[in-house]
Each structure stands twice: as C-alpha cells, then as structure tokens.
Design an enzyme around this catalytic site. Structure first.
Site, PDB file in Angstrom:
ATOM      1  N   HIS A 143      20.504   7.196  -6.410  1.00 22.23           N
ATOM      2  CA  HIS A 143      20.078   5.822  -6.104  1.00 22.23           C
ATOM      3  C   HIS A 143      18.713   5.809  -5.409  1.00 22.23           C
ATOM      4  CE1 HIS A 143      24.241   4.621  -6.997  1.00 22.23           C
ATOM      5  NE2 HIS A 143      24.600   5.650  -6.244  1.00 22.23           N
ATOM      6  N   SER A 179     -10.690   4.306  -7.845  1.00 25.80           N
ATOM      7  CA  SER A 179     -10.736   2.852  -7.845  1.00 25.80           C
ATOM      8  C   SER A 179     -12.181   2.395  -7.811  1.00 25.80           C
ATOM      9  CB  SER A 179      -9.983   2.307  -6.618  1.00 25.80           C
ATOM     10  OG  SER A 179     -10.295   0.946  -6.396  1.00 25.80           O
ATOM     11  N   LYS A 212      -8.849   5.901  -3.054  1.00 29.45           N
ATOM     12  CA  LYS A 212      -7.731   5.940  -3.990  1.00 29.45           C
ATOM     13  C   LYS A 212      -7.799   7.140  -4.938  1.00 29.45           C
ATOM     14  CE  LYS A 212      -4.925   3.306  -4.705  1.00 29.45           C
ATOM     15  NZ  LYS A 212      -5.042   2.077  -5.511  1.00 29.45           N
ATOM     16  N   GLU A 241       1.163   7.490 -15.332  1.00 26.58           N
ATOM     17  CA  GLU A 241       1.515   6.106 -15.628  1.00 26.58           C
ATOM     18  C   GLU A 241       1.411   5.810 -17.124  1.00 26.58           C
ATOM     19  OE1 GLU A 241      -0.009   4.416 -11.294  1.00 26.58           O
ATOM     20  OE2 GLU A 241      -1.085   3.873 -13.126  1.00 26.58           O
TER      21      GLU A 241
END
Length: 460
Positions: free
Chosen positions: A153, A274, A280, A287
């Site tokens: 979980h 970024s 970043k 992704e």
C-alpha cells in the site's frame, strides 16, 4: 493493377484512404524475401523457367539495394509495398516480373510479410529484455546487502534488500520473454500460397516456401491464413504486459528519485532540467516510459476492435493493423533501451535506503515471529503483543529497536534481551532465508541462477 475491371482511376480521396505505402514500406525486406522464396519454389515446381526465376531474383536484389540506399521512389498510386516492388521489378526485368504473382495474392503476401516482421520484432524484444535482465542481475549482486524498506500500500512493511527488489523485476521480465517465445512459436506457420482465400490450382510446394522463410510449416487452412491477425494481437498483448512492468518500475524510479525519498539518483543522461527552476532534475525518461503503455495497450485495443466484427476472409479493415502495431513496437523497443540505460548508471543512496528501512516499525513482524519461535506464543497473540509494542514506541517517539528491555517487558514479560537480535533491519533481512526470501544469501543465489539461465540461448 486492377484497371481491367474499372474504366477510370480512383478519386483523390479514395487514394488517400486506400494507400498504405506510407507505412507498409517497412515490410520491404520481408516482402522481397518472401517473393524470392516464392519465385524459387515456382521454378522448382516447373511453373517458372530458370531464366525467369534468375531474372526475378536478380531484379529483387536490385530493388532491395535501391531501397537500402534510399534511392527508391515509392508511389502512393501503387498503394502498397507489394505493388511498388513489383512495378520496379517490371521496370528492371520486363515481362518475367508479371509471372512472379502466379499462385499467390496480396492477401497471403501481406500476411506472410507481417508474420515475418512480427517474428523479427519478437526476436529483437527477447534480446532487449535479456539485456535489461542482465543489468538488473548485476545490480542485484552489487546491492545484495543494501537494505531498503519493502512496501505494501506504499506504506513501510518489512525490510528487504535492493538486490531482492531488482530480482523481482527480473522475474517479471522472464515471464515476458516466455510469453514472447510462445507468441513466436504460434505465429510460425507460413500463409504464402493460400492466395486470396481458397488456395490455388497451381502445383505449388508450400512446404518449400515455408522452410525457405524459416517457418515450421505452412498454414493448414487458406481462409484462416489470410484472415488471421491473432499473431499481431498476441505480440501486442505481450508488449502491453511487458510495458506495464516497465511502467511499474518507472513509477518507483520517479518516487525514489524525489527529495523526499532520495533512494536513487538518475544520471544526467536520463534526466532533464527546468526552464525556470535551476535546482530541478526531472526523471523524464522514467516518466515517458511510464506513459508508453498507453500507446501500446491502445494499439492492442484498437486492433481488437478492428478485428472483432470481420467475417472471413480478408477485409480492407485489416489494413488498419499496421500503423498501430508499428507505433507500439517502436514504443516498447525505445522503452526497453531507455530502462536498460537507467539501470546501468543508476546511483543508489544506500544510507537513505537504510534510514528509511528502519522507520515505520518495519521489524514488527520480526518481533511477532520471535515471540512465536522463542516464547511459544500463538501467532495471533504475538500479533496483538507486537501491536502494543508499536503503540508504546509511537508514544515514546522511537522505532522498535529504540525501546528498552524494560519497555518491552511492560508489554509482555516473556520478551527478553535476545529480541534485539531481530529488531535491526540488517538482522531482519538476513533472517528471511526461505526460498524466494530477501536474505542477501538468497539474492546472490538467485542472481547466479539468472546469470546462468540468461547465458543459455534456450527458451525460458
């Protein structure tokens, strides 16, 4: 091509919707190999003269050379790769080119080409998956002792090792390889010679063409042979499951690389920055892999819907099988390559993993097991006692190994100082020695097994 039946050519819109050359030109190698095998068989059967066969083979080799070199001009007016190759062959050798299509149809020709293409693609995927597995096995060996939290979980559950976690994906990918092998075996029947739908009256030798193209046998039913796209659907199904596995790992890499987790660092090769936030480091490769399953599963769904309402045998609807399949196969190939690169140069933050593994009362099950094993407490009672110990640790603001023996005896008098041997995360993982468990010893044994298995060329 079919002008004898029609007085005028197709409308521009009809040509636009009908032409497939923009995408099925990928088949040129398979189409030419199939034609060469067919011509050789026709000559052996006495249907073609040796001179015509030799001219056809030489001409087809020339066509392939032109396409390889990028000097071939594809024509949308000729619709597809089959007619483009045949038209150029006629330019090169004249009348013998018209004899090549004896005993076959574009229906069995495209089915053969597509099977050859899917078979080649499956072979590529199997190689890519095994390469990724080897990278993961290497990581498993390097990180066999690296403790990290295991989750259920997405909550801390029990300590595991990072090596064990890597081997979980090796197992998943092993099933993917097995599925692709199975799909390959089932598709390996040759449709060539089934003609349009009913076979042919010419004395062709379908066993000969099947063998020449590396198929195990010819297809047994001409209707099924030209109407079948199960082999594409099955390959897309295998690809979807494999992409799902890659997506799950990508999701973990995205989570693990956050500042909140800091378990891993992805290299500059597989990260981006970024445009506005200079600090970043975005896990874009992970992704994008995570997103690829949408395109791959979408291709499977799209083709399933195309096929579900088609009566036997061939229908033009089936031309819609290729673009989605090509896109899906390209996506999986790219995802496998990118994941292999990420695993290869992934930096593991062992300290952060160790710290996280010790939090969240992850050794609670070890305490319960100790009570069963050492104090002869029934497991359900041990579960209750351990819950009370966790509550006490929460009250004191520490983990279980931060409790004193006095704290633990307040929970249950049967607990003694030996319990601290199982409350550390290192001892916890070392104790999980059952087959398939997370102990470093098990990880090394399983990694060695996989290395041996992957070194073999035999089917999983």
């Amino acid at each position: 091509m079919w002008g004898g039946r029609f007085a005028s050519g197709p409308d521009a819109i009809m040509e636009e919707i009908n032409a497939s050359i923009d995408f099925d030109k990928r088949f040129y190698k398979q189409d030419i190999e199939g034609s060469k095998a067919h011509a050789t068989m026709l000559e052996a059967a006495g249907i073609l003269t040796k001179e015509d066969k030799d001219a056809i083979i030489k001409g087809l080799d020339q066509v392939r050379s032109e396409i390889d070199a990028g000097s071939f001009t594809f024509s949308r007016a000729l619709e597809d790769i089959h007619m483009n190759v045949e038209a150029r062959l006629k330019d090169l050798i004249g009348e013998p080119a018209g004899r090549l299509h004896t005993g076959r149809s574009r229906n069995d020709q495209v089915a053969t080409d597509f099977k050859l293409y899917v078979r080649d693609t499956i072979d590529m995927f199997i190689g890519q998956i095994k390469t990724l597995q080897l990278e993961m096995v290497k990581r498993a060996e390097e990180e066999a002792d690296t403790v990290m939290p295991g989750f259920t979980h997405l909550q801390s559950a029990q300590p595991v090792t990072f090596g064990h976690h890597m081997l979980a994906y090796v197992e998943m990918l092993g099933r993917d390889v097995s599925r692709f092998y199975g799909a390959r075996k089932r598709l390996n029947e040759c449709p060539l010679g089934s003609a349009a739908l009913a076979g042919t009256s010419f004395p062709i030798d379908r066993e000969m063409t099947a063998g020449a193209l590396g198929f195990e046998r010819p297809t047994a039913n001409s209707l099924d042979a030209v109407a079948d796209r199960d082999f594409v659907l099955e390959a897309l199904s295998c690809a979807s499951i494999c992409a799902m596995h890659l997506s799950r790992l990508s999701e973990e890499l995205v989570i693990w690389s956050t500042a909140q987790f800091r378990f891993v660092t992805l290299s500059d090769k597989f990260s981006t920055g970024s445009s506005i936030m200079p600090q970043k480091r975005n896990p874009d490769a992970a992704e994008l892999i995570r997103a690829k399953i949408g395109r791959i599963m979408g291709a499977l769904t799209s083709l399933m819907i195309v096929m579900k309402g088609l009566p036997l045998a061939y229908s033009k609807d089936m031309q819609e099988d290729k673009e989605v399949a090509f896109d899906a196969f390209d996506s999986l190939g790219l995802a496998l390559a990118a994941m292999t690169g990420m695993i290869n140069d992934l930096k593991v933050n062992r300290e952060a993993m160790r710290d996280a593994a010790g939090s969240g009362f992850s050794t609670a099950t070890d305490l319960a097991d100790w009570l069963v094993r050492e104090a002869n407490v029934p497991f359900r009672d041990a579960h209750h006692i351990t819950g009370a110990a966790v509550a006490k640790a929460e009250e004191k603001g520490c983990d279980l190994d931060g409790l004193t023996i006095e704290d633990l005896k307040e929970v249950d008098e049967r607990i003694d100082s030996r319990v601290f041997k199982v409350l550390s995360v290192e001892n916890s993982v070392k104790s999980r020695t059952s087959y398939g468990g997370t102990s470093p010893k098990n990880v090394r044994e399983q990694a060695a097994r996989w290395k041996e298995q992957l070194a073999s060329s035999e089917e999983e």
